[in-house]
Design a protein around this motif. Structure first.
Motif, PDB file in Angstrom:
ATOM      1  N   UNK A 150      37.255  57.215  35.534  1.00 38.10           N
ATOM      2  CA  UNK A 150      37.933  55.936  35.462  1.00 38.10           C
ATOM      3  C   UNK A 150      38.127  55.259  36.840  1.00 38.10           C
ATOM      4  N   UNK A 151      38.600  56.219  37.535  1.00 41.98           N
ATOM      5  CA  UNK A 151      39.366  55.929  38.937  1.00 41.98           C
ATOM      6  C   UNK A 151      38.005  55.760  39.942  1.00 41.98           C
ATOM      7  N   UNK A 152      37.149  56.542  39.872  1.00 42.40           N
ATOM      8  CA  UNK A 152      36.239  56.674  41.050  1.00 42.40           C
ATOM      9  C   UNK A 152      34.737  56.541  40.723  1.00 42.40           C
TER      10      UNK A 152
ATOM     11  N   UNK B  95      38.679  68.302  30.507  1.00 43.08           N
ATOM     12  CA  UNK B  95      38.097  66.999  29.853  1.00 43.08           C
ATOM     13  C   UNK B  95      39.082  65.940  30.609  1.00 43.08           C
ATOM     14  N   UNK B  96      40.336  65.992  30.490  1.00 47.99           N
ATOM     15  CA  UNK B  96      41.090  65.016  31.235  1.00 47.99           C
ATOM     16  C   UNK B  96      40.791  64.741  32.584  1.00 47.99           C
ATOM     17  N   UNK B  97      40.595  65.857  33.696  1.00 43.16           N
ATOM     18  CA  UNK B  97      40.207  65.494  34.746  1.00 43.16           C
ATOM     19  C   UNK B  97      39.272  64.652  35.053  1.00 43.16           C
ATOM     20  N   UNK B  98      38.011  64.955  34.252  1.00 38.52           N
ATOM     21  CA  UNK B  98      36.755  64.211  34.211  1.00 38.52           C
ATOM     22  C   UNK B  98      36.992  62.901  33.845  1.00 38.52           C
TER      23      UNK B  98
ATOM     24  N   UNK C 226      42.619  32.040  54.653  1.00 42.66           N
ATOM     25  CA  UNK C 226      41.668  31.679  53.626  1.00 42.66           C
ATOM     26  C   UNK C 226      41.622  32.831  52.466  1.00 42.66           C
ATOM     27  N   UNK C 227      41.605  32.211  51.336  1.00 42.58           N
ATOM     28  CA  UNK C 227      41.346  33.314  49.966  1.00 42.58           C
ATOM     29  C   UNK C 227      40.240  32.888  49.321  1.00 42.58           C
ATOM     30  N   UNK C 228      39.616  34.011  48.553  1.00 42.84           N
ATOM     31  CA  UNK C 228      38.427  33.762  47.645  1.00 42.84           C
ATOM     32  C   UNK C 228      38.813  34.330  46.412  1.00 42.84           C
ATOM     33  N   UNK C 229      38.524  33.734  45.221  1.00 44.70           N
ATOM     34  CA  UNK C 229      38.678  34.396  43.822  1.00 44.70           C
ATOM     35  C   UNK C 229      37.318  35.248  43.701  1.00 44.70           C
ATOM     36  N   UNK C 230      37.716  36.441  43.096  1.00 45.25           N
ATOM     37  CA  UNK C 230      36.400  37.200  43.259  1.00 45.25           C
ATOM     38  C   UNK C 230      36.200  37.751  41.743  1.00 45.25           C
ATOM     39  N   UNK C 231      37.070  37.399  40.569  1.00 43.65           N
ATOM     40  CA  UNK C 231      36.821  37.740  39.499  1.00 43.65           C
ATOM     41  C   UNK C 231      38.298  38.151  38.601  1.00 43.65           C
ATOM     42  N   UNK C 232      37.910  38.424  37.300  1.00 42.94           N
ATOM     43  CA  UNK C 232      39.237  38.877  36.580  1.00 42.94           C
ATOM     44  C   UNK C 232      39.917  39.818  36.925  1.00 42.94           C
ATOM     45  N   UNK C 233      41.065  40.274  36.172  1.00 45.01           N
ATOM     46  CA  UNK C 233      42.057  41.148  36.462  1.00 45.01           C
ATOM     47  C   UNK C 233      41.287  42.623  36.725  1.00 45.01           C
ATOM     48  N   UNK C 234      40.494  43.064  35.822  1.00 46.04           N
ATOM     49  CA  UNK C 234      40.004  44.412  35.770  1.00 46.04           C
ATOM     50  C   UNK C 234      39.398  44.658  37.274  1.00 46.04           C
ATOM     51  N   UNK C 235      39.853  45.751  38.068  1.00 44.33           N
ATOM     52  CA  UNK C 235      39.374  46.099  39.160  1.00 44.33           C
ATOM     53  C   UNK C 235      37.642  46.134  39.237  1.00 44.33           C
ATOM     54  N   UNK C 236      37.280  46.615  38.109  1.00 44.51           N
ATOM     55  CA  UNK C 236      35.874  46.820  38.002  1.00 44.51           C
ATOM     56  C   UNK C 236      35.073  45.331  38.043  1.00 44.51           C
ATOM     57  N   UNK C 237      35.607  44.490  37.962  1.00 48.43           N
ATOM     58  CA  UNK C 237      35.024  43.091  37.853  1.00 48.43           C
ATOM     59  C   UNK C 237      35.535  42.265  39.025  1.00 48.43           C
ATOM     60  N   UNK C 238      36.323  43.025  39.882  1.00 51.06           N
ATOM     61  CA  UNK C 238      36.824  42.107  40.988  1.00 51.06           C
ATOM     62  C   UNK C 238      36.885  42.963  42.400  1.00 51.06           C
ATOM     63  N   UNK C 239      37.899  43.560  42.505  1.00 55.84           N
ATOM     64  CA  UNK C 239      37.898  44.433  43.757  1.00 55.84           C
ATOM     65  C   UNK C 239      36.897  45.706  44.007  1.00 55.84           C
ATOM     66  N   UNK C 240      36.297  45.978  43.006  1.00 58.33           N
ATOM     67  CA  UNK C 240      35.327  46.927  42.992  1.00 58.33           C
ATOM     68  C   UNK C 240      34.069  46.461  42.695  1.00 58.33           C
TER      69      UNK C 240
END
Length: 669
Positions: A195-197, A187-190, A52-66
């Motif tokens: 963005x990632x976490x 600055x880059x590391x922050x 079974x599969x369920x759509x959970x949102x648009x492509x952006x991970x913040x709006x779907x998998x996260x």
């Protein structure tokens, strides 16, 4: 503790190859699997393989998998009793585990205490140090500002390693060798960590010279039983991202293996750990009996298959059984490492262009029968820039390390992915390096070795095969509608301008007979017949040829492109064209380091583009006044102009004095 019954429905809160891997074990155990997917993954393999599969949102991970709320709603809709988080995304997210607990849904992972302590690198480092586990010297405190870190670095001593407290996978980690590099790198590391976490907390460690990355797999149940399943060698890394993993490590003797395994178990016991987890250590190549705790990953690891192959233990099955309340039936004395296993990570990336992520459509696919292929690949699959570029893992087992490396080499040679550039050729070069074969490994080896690797260029017979193929396309057209110089009388030899990346070849069609057979294309000349895997991208007028893990995208250049290239070349030679800064891949503009109209110096960073969780800094090729064409947050295409430099008067004067040299410099940029 009262044992639960096994789950009947489990939701897999992930995508790609790990979702497919978890679904495979769920199917073997007779458990109904639920996949979730974003709009970008509607046609993905994990969606097709789940019950079974369920759509959970648009492509952006913040709006779907996260999106924790969306995942919980998918659980409610499908009646999922438990969630397997895979790795990445929400796999180590304390808030997610708490939300599942509140909803009465089992999190297939450790308890909240372990997630809280081990999910934060600063907290975990201080915690295990208090339990007599050796750690790398550094500073690990919450809330450190950039100035705090700059001051601490002087006491720690250079070189140092910047690490984000949250997350993993090497993202946001940076080596710094000089004090003047630290402020900008922080600055880059922050930015990458945020963005990632969703957390930009950083800490510093002393950079250990010639380190080896060795990790220990642990299993623990809810009844106090804790075992380890040996170690994995993960020293072959690029930008702190593992590339090749193997089990066991060629470095450790039995006594050290027992000591490091017990240290990992003690770390797990200190937080009442349950489920499968990995404790990562740095081991000096010069002193293999010494090891330092780095972190504990409270989830399944990407490289878990090599442990499964040398122990015969299905780690996903035991994650499910432990989460359902079962006791471990495997004792430490039962764990015997048999043979040797090696895993290679297959990425959509271009090693010849600094490992830039690649996008495209899988036009032809063949996975080797010699290997275990944990894969998300499908014919016709669209590879976009929304997620991590890892596509699959090629894993082999053999009686010993040398045989395993040779078997992996053969499996990679049989692996065909056409339509998107991959790192298969690079992986073969790497595992055939003499130091890799000899087991002389460390985490900086790839950077040292990379300049020595020579990538294949298309041979003359391959260029001829492409020319014959494009000629066959012309013959299929209506002859009076063609604009290729057809005339009455003797045939004019057909020739094509064929591009392979930035290289261009003028190829005249010679003698030979072209043959097609399924995914195979062959060219016969004077009794000699050469064969390739092939696929044709008609929209891009590109013929993909593959052989022995090497793939070429041979594109026919059209008349308009040739005229434009000639005019541009003439303009550059006259010194009248402003250098253009183009995006090397599709992605998102994540930062601007300068403003429109600023005067910039040659080599100065202008902006950064992020794609597939990787950030790329783009710099000015010449000094001058910059015109910025994009804003932070803009989505950009590959080769899109992002900025233009109007050279300063001194630069223009130098160009006039040496137009050929200036043209060459701009061409390289």
């Amino acid at each position: 503790m009262q044992e639960k019954t096994m789950f009947t429905t489990v939701l897999v809160a992930n995508r790609g190859e790990i979702a497919c891997r978890v679904i495979r074990t769920l199917r073997q155990m007779g458990i109904r699997s639920v996949a979730i997917y974003s709009d970008a993954d509607a046609g993905a393999r994990h969606v097709k393989e789940a019950d079974l599969a369920v759509r959970i949102g648009p492509a952006a991970a913040s709006e779907s998998y996260l999106n924790i709320g969306a995942v919980l709603e998918a659980c409610r809709r499908t009646g999922a009793q438990a969630v397997h988080p895979g790795y990445g995304f929400l796999s180590e997210n304390l808030a997610f585990a708490q939300a599942l607990d509140a909803a009465g849904i089992t999190f297939i992972g450790p308890n909240l205490e372990a997630l809280n302590v081990m999910g934060d690198k600063i907290r975990s480092k201080n915690h295990v140090q208090a339990h007599q586990v050796p750690v790398v010297p550094g500073i690990a405190e919450p809330g450190l500002s950039d100035q705090d870190l700059i001051e601490a670095a002087e006491e720690i001593g250079y070189p140092i390693l910047i690490k984000p407290s949250a997350g993993g996978g090497g993202k946001g980690m940076h080596s710094v060798f000089e004090a003047d590099q630290l402020p900008e790198t922080l600055k880059t590391a922050r930015r990458v960590a945020a963005s990632a976490f969703g957390d930009d907390t950083l800490f510093l460690e002393r950079l250990v010279a010639t380190p080896r990355h060795i990790e220990v797999q642990v299993l623990a149940d809810n009844h106090g039983n804790v075992i380890h399943l040996g170690e994995r060698e993960c020293s072959l890394q690029r930008r702190h991202q593992k590339v090749i993993e193997e089990a066991p490590s060629a470095l450790l003797d039995e006594a050290t293996r027992a000591r490091i395994g017990e240290a990992a178990c003690n770390a797990a016991r200190s937080v009442n750990y349950t489920g499968a987890g990995t404790v990562e250590f740095l081991v000096s190549d010069d002193a293999p009996d010494e090891f330092f705790f780095m972190e504990m990953n409270t989830r399944l690891q990407v490289e878990h298959p090599v442990t499964e192959l040398v122990t015969g233990v299905d780690l996903v099955e035991w994650q499910l059984r432990i989460a359902a309340g079962e006791s471990l039936t495997v004792l430490q004395s039962d764990v015997v490492l048999k043979g040797h296993a090696v895993e290679a990570r297959l990425y959509a990336e271009n090693p010849e262009q600094g490992f830039l992520p690649e996008t495209g459509t899988v036009l032809a696919l063949a996975e080797s029968p010699l290997s275990r292929n944990d894969s998300a690949l499908l014919p016709g699959l669209e590879i976009g820039s929304n997620y991590d570029p890892m596509l699959a893992k090629v894993v082999v087992w053999a009686e010993d390390r040398e045989a395993a490396l040779s078997k992996l080499d053969a499996a990679l040679a049989q692996t065909v992915v056409l339509g998107v550039k991959t790192n298969i050729e690079y992986l073969r070069l790497l595992i055939n390096d003499e130091d890799v074969r000899a087991g002389r490994l460390d985490t900086t080896m790839i950077e040292r070795k990379m300049p020595d690797f020579v990538f294949a260029a298309p041979r003359e017979d391959e260029l001829q095969a492409a020319a014959h193929f494009f000629a066959a396309q012309l013959i299929g057209e209506q002859i009076w509608d063609r604009a290729d110089g057809w005339r009455i009388g003797a045939h004019r030899p057909l020739s094509f301008s064929i591009a392979n990346g930035a290289e261009n070849h003028r190829v005249t069609v010679g003698d030979g007979e072209l043959e097609f057979d399924g995914q195979q294309l062959a060219l016969g000349v004077n009794g000699l017949r050469q064969q390739w895997d092939y696929a044709f991208d008609a929209a891009a007028d590109t013929l993909w040829l593959g052989r022995d893990g090497v793939g070429f995208a041979l594109r026919k250049r059209n008349r308009e492109e040739l005229v434009e290239a000639k005019n541009a070349s003439m303009a550059r030679a006259a010194g009248s064209v402003d250098p253009e800064v183009r995006s090397p891949m599709p992605g998102t503009v994540v930062s601007l380091s300068v403003n429109d109209g600023d005067t910039v110096s040659e080599g100065q960073t202008l902006l950064a583009v992020e794609a597939m969780k990787m950030e790329h800094q783009l710099a000015a090729a010449v000094a001058g006044v910059v015109k910025i064409s994009v804003r932070t947050g803009d989505l950009v295409k590959a080769n899109q102009i992002l900025a233009t430099i109007h050279p300063s008067e001194s630069t223009a004067a130098a160009a006039s004095a040496n137009p050929a040299g200036q043209a060459q410099k701009q061409e390289q940029s």
